[in-house]
Design an enzyme around this catalytic site. Structure first.
Site, PDB file in Angstrom:
ATOM      1  N   LYS A   1       2.228  -3.240   7.153  1.00  9.56           N
ATOM      2  CA  LYS A   1       2.666  -3.472   5.895  1.00  9.56           C
ATOM      3  C   LYS A   1       4.004  -2.985   5.633  1.00  9.56           C
ATOM      4  CE  LYS A   1       0.054  -4.774   2.902  1.00  9.56           C
ATOM      5  NZ  LYS A   1      -0.094  -6.065   2.421  1.00  9.56           N
TER       6      LYS A   1
ATOM      7  N   THR B   1       0.745  -1.068  -0.004  1.00 13.98           N
ATOM      8  CA  THR B   1      -0.211  -0.229  -0.186  1.00 13.98           C
ATOM      9  C   THR B   1       0.929   1.308  -0.012  1.00 13.98           C
ATOM     10  OG1 THR B   1      -1.413   1.271   1.424  1.00 13.98           O
ATOM     11  CG2 THR B   1      -0.045  -0.086   2.836  1.00 13.98           C
ATOM     12  N   ASP B   2       0.373   2.288  -0.525  1.00 15.02           N
ATOM     13  CA  ASP B   2       0.936   3.724  -0.459  1.00 15.02           C
ATOM     14  C   ASP B   2       1.078   4.289   1.051  1.00 15.02           C
ATOM     15  OD1 ASP B   2      -1.636   4.278  -0.138  1.00 15.02           O
ATOM     16  OD2 ASP B   2      -1.869   5.840  -1.584  1.00 15.02           O
TER      17      ASP B   2
HETATM   18  P1  NAD Z   1      -9.493  -7.306   2.129  1.00 18.06           P
HETATM   19  O1  NAD Z   1      -9.491  -7.003   3.570  1.00 18.06           O
HETATM   20  O2  NAD Z   1     -10.721  -7.037   1.242  1.00 18.06           O
HETATM   21  O3  NAD Z   1      -9.163  -9.059   1.723  1.00 18.06           O
HETATM   22  C1  NAD Z   1      -8.263  -9.519   2.572  1.00 18.06           C
HETATM   23  C2  NAD Z   1      -8.239 -11.107   2.269  1.00 18.06           C
HETATM   24  O4  NAD Z   1      -7.074 -11.872   3.041  1.00 18.06           O
HETATM   25  C3  NAD Z   1      -9.589 -11.649   2.799  1.00 18.06           C
HETATM   26  O5  NAD Z   1     -10.050 -12.504   1.745  1.00 18.06           O
HETATM   27  C4  NAD Z   1      -9.291 -12.336   3.952  1.00 18.06           C
HETATM   28  O6  NAD Z   1     -10.131 -13.450   4.313  1.00 18.06           O
HETATM   29  C5  NAD Z   1      -7.903 -12.845   3.810  1.00 18.06           C
HETATM   30  N1  NAD Z   1      -6.966 -12.926   4.931  1.00 18.06           N
HETATM   31  C6  NAD Z   1      -6.828 -12.286   6.055  1.00 18.06           C
HETATM   32  N2  NAD Z   1      -6.028 -12.632   7.005  1.00 18.06           N
HETATM   33  C7  NAD Z   1      -5.580 -13.875   6.344  1.00 18.06           C
HETATM   34  C8  NAD Z   1      -4.752 -14.994   6.824  1.00 18.06           C
HETATM   35  N3  NAD Z   1      -4.228 -14.978   8.256  1.00 18.06           N
HETATM   36  N4  NAD Z   1      -4.490 -16.103   6.357  1.00 18.06           N
HETATM   37  C9  NAD Z   1      -5.215 -16.140   5.058  1.00 18.06           C
HETATM   38  N5  NAD Z   1      -5.990 -15.216   4.385  1.00 18.06           N
HETATM   39  C10 NAD Z   1      -6.199 -13.998   5.298  1.00 18.06           C
HETATM   40  O7  NAD Z   1      -8.452  -6.611   1.617  1.00 18.06           O
HETATM   41  P2  NAD Z   1      -7.947  -5.924   0.299  1.00 18.06           P
HETATM   42  O8  NAD Z   1      -8.482  -4.568   0.158  1.00 18.06           O
HETATM   43  O9  NAD Z   1      -8.680  -6.616  -1.105  1.00 18.06           O
HETATM   44  O10 NAD Z   1      -6.308  -5.652   0.035  1.00 18.06           O
HETATM   45  C11 NAD Z   1      -5.569  -6.893  -0.352  1.00 18.06           C
HETATM   46  C12 NAD Z   1      -4.154  -6.601  -0.218  1.00 18.06           C
HETATM   47  O11 NAD Z   1      -3.827  -5.197  -1.096  1.00 18.06           O
HETATM   48  C13 NAD Z   1      -3.849  -6.259   1.103  1.00 18.06           C
HETATM   49  O12 NAD Z   1      -2.402  -6.744   1.291  1.00 18.06           O
HETATM   50  C14 NAD Z   1      -3.833  -4.724   1.253  1.00 18.06           C
HETATM   51  O13 NAD Z   1      -2.663  -4.162   2.109  1.00 18.06           O
HETATM   52  C15 NAD Z   1      -3.154  -4.197  -0.436  1.00 18.06           C
HETATM   53  N6  NAD Z   1      -3.784  -3.051  -0.516  1.00 18.06           N
HETATM   54  C16 NAD Z   1      -5.208  -2.675  -0.230  1.00 18.06           C
HETATM   55  C17 NAD Z   1      -5.486  -1.460  -0.924  1.00 18.06           C
HETATM   56  C18 NAD Z   1      -6.946  -0.861  -0.717  1.00 18.06           C
HETATM   57  O14 NAD Z   1      -7.504   0.118  -1.118  1.00 18.06           O
HETATM   58  N7  NAD Z   1      -7.826  -1.695  -0.508  1.00 18.06           N
HETATM   59  C19 NAD Z   1      -4.824  -0.503  -1.440  1.00 18.06           C
HETATM   60  C20 NAD Z   1      -3.535  -0.867  -1.567  1.00 18.06           C
HETATM   61  C21 NAD Z   1      -2.847  -2.180  -1.212  1.00 18.06           C
END
Ligand code: NAD
Ligand code: TYD
Length: 353
Positions: free
Chosen positions: A161, A132-133
């Site tokens: 992160k 993430t940013d």
């Molecule tokens: P989300 O919370 O919607 O999904 C996370 C998923 O990970 C879920 O399906 C959850 O069940 C699974 N999970 C959580 N803990 C777990 C564990 N211990 N073992 C196995 N699975 C597990 O998140 P998202 O928004 O889809 O983000 C996905 C990735 O992208 C993350 O790494 C986040 O840091 C990164 N990210 C998100 C954004 C955003 O705006 N949402 C922006 C940049 C980066």
């Protein structure tokens, strides 16, 4: 070329879009979706692809090192796209430990298993860490985050992160593990859990409930349509340079209050409400602790090196997003009522116990 790919967190918001893109675009790949199905994981996000023979779902927790080792032994992955994480800043403020264990220890477990299994050399292998940013901290009114910007995380989420990013780079430098990283700005689109600003606001507007705005609503985020993020992930996975980091962002900065007003106008139109009806729901509430003022990504590197640019303008993406939530009210209702969590507990009881 045939490959077996592990996608972690594939039942979550961004992960499900990545799984869909990979399963549809690369039928020659075996795609293994590993997800613990926490409150944020929802297999309903994948009903359009889960019958494909190249797709496999594995329920499991990245915090369980033995389980991860066994999974790597079973599938002999060629590549890993690591998205599983605890992802919500507000939850990290009330319960930091889940973020430490999943985001940091869970990532190290995956790195260790990759190292162990890729004993015959790292050629054609890749560990791709999705980040993430927010690791860069908070900007003032000017400036952007570049790939070389120093880390300055300020919430338990962003600190966890940042820590995982450092460990991924440490495994590259120390053990030569082939890694690539991306740091992306705020995503929006279909299937986002309604604790995050945009789906939460859409759901509340639909139900004529208050729209909670932290502080004065002056904080700025750089919004990217989730499908464009998935496209970028595809490009980086296939064409990114090993050991490199790429920033991904929409060049699309919005103050929260302006974004919500735009959303209210769209919702009034779609729901055939009198103009101004939804805006009257805006309610200013106590600010988030340590609330970062502004995030803004400079995405020149990924544009120049890989040719990635966002495909959608924000207003178009927002319209599509609103349409999706309005057309998938059942999805929202099941989440809000907690039914889907109960379903998973029942469905997987024999595999868990
Ligand atoms: P989300 O919370 O919607 O999904 C996370 C998923 O990970 C879920 O399906 C959850 O069940 C699974 N999970 C959580 N803990 C777990 C564990 N211990 N073992 C196995 N699975 C597990 O998140 P998202 O928004 O889809 O983000 C996905 C990735 O992208 C993350 O790494 C986040 O840091 C990164 N990210 C998100 C954004 C955003 O705006 N949402 C922006 C940049 C980066
Ligand atoms: P969020 O969607 O939680 O993403 P992040 O904190 O990772 O950027 O929040 C986006 C912005 O909206 C952030 O500045 C916090 C703000 N916000 C509100 O004003 N009200 C809310 O109810 C939520 C969830 C967020």
């Amino acid at each position: 070329m045939e490959k077996t790919i592990l996608i972690t967190g594939g039942a979550g918001f961004i992960g499900s879009h990545v799984v869909r893109l990979f399963v549809n675009k690369y039928p020659e790949y075996k795609i293994v979706n590993l997800d613990a199905l926490t409150y944020a994981g929802n297999l309903e996000n994948l009903t359009d692809v889960d019958q494909k023979s190249s797709y496999v779902f594995e329920k499991g927790d990245i915090r369980d090192a033995d389980f991860i080792d066994n999974l790597f032994t079973k599938y002999q992955f060629d590549g890993v796209l690591h998205l599983a994480a605890e992802s919500h800043v507000d939850r990290s403020i009330s319960d930091p430990m889940a973020f430490i264990t999943t985001n940091i220890i869970g990532t190290v477990n995956l790195l260790n298993s990759a190292r162990k299994i890729w004993t015959e050399g790292f050629e054609n292998k890749l560990f791709y860490h999705i980040s993430t940013d927010e690791v860069y901290g908070s900007l003032g009114e000017e400036g952007f985050f570049f790939e070389y910007t120093g880390y300055d995380p300020r919430s338990p989420y962003s600190a966890s992160k940042a820590s995982s990013d450092h460990l991924v780079r440490a495994y590259y430098h120390t053990y030569g593990l082939p890694v690539v990283l991306t740091n992306c700005s705020n995503n929006y689109g279909a299937n986002q859990f309604p604790e995050k600003l945009i789906p939460l606001a859409i759901n509340n507007i639909k139900n004529m409930k208050p729209i909670p705005i932290y502080g004065k609503g002056e904080n700025i985020r750089d919004w990217l349509y989730v499908v464009d993020h998935a496209r970028a992930i595809d490009m980086v996975f296939h064409e990114g340079k090993i050991g490199e980091t790429y920033n991904i962002g929409g060049h699309n900065e919005w103050q929260n209050i302006d974004l919500i007003k735009e959303l209210c106008a769209i919702m009034d139109r779609k729901l055939k409400r009198e103009a101004g009806t939804s805006e009257s729901l805006i309610t200013y509430v106590k600010d988030r602790a340590g609330h970062d003022l502004r995030y803004a990504i400079d995405a020149t590197k990924i544009k120049d090196e890989l040719g990635w640019v966002p495909s959608l303008q924000f207003t178009e993406g927002l319209e599509k997003t609103v349409d999706w939530y309005l057309n998938n009210q059942e999805w929202m209702n099941r989440i809000v009522s907690g039914d889907y969590e109960k379903y998973y507990k029942k469905q997987y009881v024999t595999r868990d116990s």
